[in-house]
Design a protein around this motif. Structure first.
Motif, PDB file in Angstrom:
ATOM      1  N   GLU A   1       1.088  -1.154   0.103  1.00  0.00           N
ATOM      2  CA  GLU A   1      -0.478   0.325  -0.011  1.00  0.00           C
ATOM      3  C   GLU A   1       0.875   1.104  -0.073  1.00  0.00           C
ATOM      4  O   GLU A   1       0.521   2.154  -0.304  1.00  0.00           O
ATOM      5  N   GLU A   2       2.037   1.314   0.751  1.00  0.00           N
ATOM      6  CA  GLU A   2       2.852   2.244   0.752  1.00  0.00           C
ATOM      7  C   GLU A   2       3.820   2.429  -0.778  1.00  0.00           C
ATOM      8  O   GLU A   2       3.856   3.848  -1.097  1.00  0.00           O
ATOM      9  N   GLU A   3       3.637   1.431  -1.523  1.00  0.00           N
ATOM     10  CA  GLU A   3       4.404   1.640  -2.205  1.00  0.00           C
ATOM     11  C   GLU A   3       3.708   1.923  -3.902  1.00  0.00           C
ATOM     12  O   GLU A   3       3.734   3.577  -4.539  1.00  0.00           O
ATOM     13  N   ALA A   4       2.619   1.875  -3.939  1.00  0.00           N
ATOM     14  CA  ALA A   4       1.239   2.185  -4.357  1.00  0.00           C
ATOM     15  C   ALA A   4       1.072   3.629  -3.922  1.00  0.00           C
ATOM     16  O   ALA A   4       0.725   4.503  -5.139  1.00  0.00           O
ATOM     17  N   SER A   5       1.168   4.008  -3.292  1.00  0.00           N
ATOM     18  CA  SER A   5       0.454   5.290  -2.941  1.00  0.00           C
ATOM     19  C   SER A   5       1.563   6.605  -3.364  1.00  0.00           C
ATOM     20  O   SER A   5       0.654   7.664  -3.763  1.00  0.00           O
ATOM     21  N   THR A   6       3.028   6.502  -2.699  1.00  0.00           N
ATOM     22  CA  THR A   6       4.292   6.656  -2.811  1.00  0.00           C
ATOM     23  C   THR A   6       4.416   6.564  -4.571  1.00  0.00           C
ATOM     24  O   THR A   6       4.352   8.401  -5.426  1.00  0.00           O
ATOM     25  N   LEU A   7       3.718   6.328  -5.641  1.00  0.00           N
ATOM     26  CA  LEU A   7       3.599   5.586  -6.652  1.00  0.00           C
ATOM     27  C   LEU A   7       2.776   6.783  -7.560  1.00  0.00           C
ATOM     28  O   LEU A   7       2.994   7.997  -8.286  1.00  0.00           O
ATOM     29  N   LYS A   8       1.260   7.009  -6.846  1.00  0.00           N
ATOM     30  CA  LYS A   8       0.124   7.619  -6.963  1.00  0.00           C
ATOM     31  C   LYS A   8       0.941   9.141  -6.983  1.00  0.00           C
ATOM     32  O   LYS A   8       0.346   9.726  -8.241  1.00  0.00           O
ATOM     33  N   LEU A   9       0.908   9.052  -5.788  1.00  0.00           N
ATOM     34  CA  LEU A   9       1.963  10.660  -5.170  1.00  0.00           C
ATOM     35  C   LEU A   9       2.798  11.335  -6.761  1.00  0.00           C
ATOM     36  O   LEU A   9       2.417  12.560  -6.822  1.00  0.00           O
ATOM     37  N   TRP A  10       4.052  10.592  -6.912  1.00  0.00           N
ATOM     38  CA  TRP A  10       4.865  10.920  -8.059  1.00  0.00           C
ATOM     39  C   TRP A  10       4.122  11.419  -9.370  1.00  0.00           C
ATOM     40  O   TRP A  10       4.245  11.945 -10.333  1.00  0.00           O
ATOM     41  N   VAL A  11       3.216  10.599  -9.449  1.00  0.00           N
ATOM     42  CA  VAL A  11       2.515  10.405 -10.655  1.00  0.00           C
ATOM     43  C   VAL A  11       1.439  12.251 -10.917  1.00  0.00           C
ATOM     44  O   VAL A  11       1.643  12.873 -11.894  1.00  0.00           O
ATOM     45  N   ALA A  12       1.087  12.061  -9.567  1.00  0.00           N
ATOM     46  CA  ALA A  12      -0.003  13.285  -9.384  1.00  0.00           C
ATOM     47  C   ALA A  12       1.041  14.579  -9.308  1.00  0.00           C
ATOM     48  O   ALA A  12       0.057  15.814  -9.627  1.00  0.00           O
ATOM     49  N   SER A  13       2.107  14.516  -8.233  1.00  0.00           N
ATOM     50  CA  SER A  13       2.593  16.404  -8.535  1.00  0.00           C
ATOM     51  C   SER A  13       3.264  16.888  -9.881  1.00  0.00           C
ATOM     52  O   SER A  13       3.790  16.098 -10.921  1.00  0.00           O
ATOM     53  N   GLY A  14       3.251  18.108  -9.759  1.00  0.00           N
ATOM     54  CA  GLY A  14       3.185  18.212 -10.509  1.00  0.00           C
ATOM     55  C   GLY A  14       4.860  19.083 -10.640  1.00  0.00           C
ATOM     56  O   GLY A  14       5.471  19.522 -11.441  1.00  0.00           O
ATOM     57  N   THR A  15       5.310  18.398  -9.692  1.00  0.00           N
ATOM     58  CA  THR A  15       6.827  18.926  -9.359  1.00  0.00           C
ATOM     59  C   THR A  15       8.045  17.679  -9.546  1.00  0.00           C
ATOM     60  O   THR A  15       9.016  17.589  -9.479  1.00  0.00           O
ATOM     61  N   THR A  16       7.124  16.627  -9.117  1.00  0.00           N
ATOM     62  CA  THR A  16       7.881  15.251 -10.204  1.00  0.00           C
ATOM     63  C   THR A  16       8.814  15.095 -11.186  1.00  0.00           C
ATOM     64  O   THR A  16       8.659  16.280 -12.687  1.00  0.00           O
ATOM     65  N   GLN A  17       9.636  15.110 -11.535  1.00  0.00           N
ATOM     66  CA  GLN A  17      10.563  15.239 -12.818  1.00  0.00           C
ATOM     67  C   GLN A  17      10.184  14.345 -13.304  1.00  0.00           C
ATOM     68  O   GLN A  17       9.314  12.751 -13.021  1.00  0.00           O
ATOM     69  N   GLN A  18       9.999  14.700 -14.497  1.00  0.00           N
ATOM     70  CA  GLN A  18       8.705  13.900 -15.564  1.00  0.00           C
ATOM     71  C   GLN A  18       9.788  12.285 -16.264  1.00  0.00           C
ATOM     72  O   GLN A  18       8.672  11.331 -16.305  1.00  0.00           O
ATOM     73  N   ARG A  19      10.703  12.673 -15.558  1.00  0.00           N
ATOM     74  CA  ARG A  19      11.433  10.682 -16.248  1.00  0.00           C
ATOM     75  C   ARG A  19      10.926   9.705 -15.031  1.00  0.00           C
ATOM     76  O   ARG A  19      10.262   8.687 -15.425  1.00  0.00           O
ATOM     77  N   MET A  20      10.989  10.636 -14.094  1.00  0.00           N
ATOM     78  CA  MET A  20      10.383   9.383 -12.981  1.00  0.00           C
ATOM     79  C   MET A  20       8.811   8.764 -12.490  1.00  0.00           C
ATOM     80  O   MET A  20       8.582   8.452 -11.784  1.00  0.00           O
ATOM     81  N   ALA A  21       7.864  10.604 -12.956  1.00  0.00           N
ATOM     82  CA  ALA A  21       6.078  10.120 -13.060  1.00  0.00           C
ATOM     83  C   ALA A  21       6.424   9.075 -14.154  1.00  0.00           C
ATOM     84  O   ALA A  21       5.452   8.072 -13.874  1.00  0.00           O
ATOM     85  N   VAL A  22       6.976   8.735 -15.637  1.00  0.00           N
ATOM     86  CA  VAL A  22       6.323   8.219 -16.456  1.00  0.00           C
ATOM     87  C   VAL A  22       6.870   6.342 -16.239  1.00  0.00           C
ATOM     88  O   VAL A  22       6.493   5.854 -16.078  1.00  0.00           O
ATOM     89  N   ARG A  23       8.252   6.924 -15.474  1.00  0.00           N
ATOM     90  CA  ARG A  23       8.426   5.183 -14.676  1.00  0.00           C
ATOM     91  C   ARG A  23       7.755   4.994 -13.672  1.00  0.00           C
ATOM     92  O   ARG A  23       7.371   3.694 -13.833  1.00  0.00           O
ATOM     93  N   ALA A  24       6.976   6.101 -12.829  1.00  0.00           N
ATOM     94  CA  ALA A  24       5.854   5.307 -11.953  1.00  0.00           C
ATOM     95  C   ALA A  24       5.072   4.869 -12.334  1.00  0.00           C
ATOM     96  O   ALA A  24       4.266   4.144 -12.586  1.00  0.00           O
ATOM     97  N   GLN A  25       4.623   6.099 -13.859  1.00  0.00           N
ATOM     98  CA  GLN A  25       3.323   4.910 -14.699  1.00  0.00           C
ATOM     99  C   GLN A  25       3.316   3.412 -14.970  1.00  0.00           C
ATOM    100  O   GLN A  25       2.455   2.780 -15.028  1.00  0.00           O
ATOM    101  N   VAL A  26       4.541   3.785 -14.979  1.00  0.00           N
ATOM    102  CA  VAL A  26       4.778   2.620 -15.927  1.00  0.00           C
ATOM    103  C   VAL A  26       4.178   1.229 -14.563  1.00  0.00           C
ATOM    104  O   VAL A  26       4.386  -0.461 -14.769  1.00  0.00           O
TER     105      VAL A  26
END
Length: 346
Positions: free
Chosen positions: A12-37
């Protein structure tokens, strides 16, 4: 369908963190895309589906899924090494070039070098070198002439090109059109003239001093321009301009080429032309105003007069336009028309 991606089990913690990376406007795009994967792999999507959702290649999606499965969050970070960086493989170069040919998922219309570098995990200079080697230029856009839906395209085109290449005896071929909504823009601060090392400078802020519309007729085989500034593109102005051209060329057959603007086809205009045996009106095919040579002259006019211009009043703008036309006619010559009607694209 592509090979299915192995479902990743997330806490649950991993899923929550990854979703936060995707939704946050301050996350580097490469990390947001990798989180989406990773999140897509956790849903059990196939590699093709993950690729479609994220915009990455199938191989890149496989890479980040495997690295997260083996190293969790640390696997999504770029690997740092000592000494000379490892060279980029040919396979990865092809992935980067393929990615550059897609549309970014962040709402942008094209990739920038910086965005590509962030997603691919390489430097901007490395991405630039890869795209340059593949002759790919994401920043450039070119326009091309699409196919006209006009069922009479061939006959209309043949008529116009025939008038350009082999005009009738005792005839004048005129390309006529309007350039509407020409704004007399003044600047809020004085213009700073060009000097060594500095271009001419004008303020980005401006005030409007009215607009004008230029009615122009280009004499195809002489290269001269007849122009008149009016208030609007309504059909009465177009009709009055045609009457002026007709009176100015007594004893000559006039072949006028115009586009499909409604004012050109107004019933009053067509009724007047029908009674004039010396006047022949030819319309360009639908979406084919490029066949009208006046468009070439309007491009020259825009570059020479309108770009960077400053006018204190509408009358100053009109005066400059007419002065330009007068001097243009002193050096005028026909355009060298080479297109003979052959397809422009395969």
């Amino acid at each position: 369908m592509g090979a299915p991606a192995k479902r990743l089990e997330l806490t649950e913690e991993e899923a929550s963190t990854l979703k936060l990376w995707v939704a946050s406007g301050t996350t580097q795009q490469r990390m947001a895309v990798r989180a989406q994967v990773v999140l897509a792999a956790a849903e059990g999507l196939t590699l093709d589906e993950i690729s479609s959702r994220t915009g990455l290649s199938v191989n890149a999606c496989l890479k980040w899924r495997k690295r997260f499965a083996a190293e969790r969050f640390e696997g999504l970070s770029d690997k740092s090494g000592r000494g000379r960086p490892q060279s980029i493989s040919q396979e990865e170069r092809l992935e980067i070039m393929a990615l550059a040919c897609t549309t970014p998922i962040d709402g942008s219309s094209r990739w920038s070098m910086r965005k590509l570098a962030e997603v691919a995990g390489h430097s901007v200079s490395a991405i630039h070198g890869i795209l340059n080697a593949g002759d790919l230029k994401p920043h450039k856009v070119e326009h091309w002439c699409g196919k006209s839906p006009d069922p009479e395209f061939a006959s209309k085109q043949a008529t116009i090109i025939g008038l350009y290449m082999n005009p009738p005896v005792n005839a004048i071929v005129l390309c006529v059109d309007e350039k509407s909504q020409i704004q007399a823009l003044d600047r809020t601060q004085p213009l700073l003239p060009m000097r060594p090392g500095k271009p001419k400078r004008i303020t980005a802020t401006y005030k409007r001093n009215g607009t004008t519309c230029l009615l122009a007729a280009f004499a195809v085989h002489e290269g001269t321009i007849e122009g008149r500034c009016v208030d609007s593109t309504k059909h009465t102005n177009f009709l009055n301009f045609l009457k002026h051209l007709y009176r100015s060329n007594p004893g000559k057959d006039l072949h006028v080429i115009a586009d499909n603007l409604s004012s050109h086809k107004h019933k009053d205009v067509l009724a007047w032309i029908e009674k004039r045996r010396r006047l022949h009106l030819h319309f360009t095919p639908t979406y084919s105003s490029w066949l009208n040579q006046i468009e070439i002259w309007f491009n020259i006019f825009t570059r020479d007069v309108l770009k960077g211009g400053v006018w204190k009043s509408r009358q100053a703008l009109v005066s400059q336009i007419m002065t330009y036309i007068r001097h243009y006619n002193e050096r005028a010559h026909p355009f060298k028309w080479t297109y003979e009607g052959k397809p422009l694209t395969a």
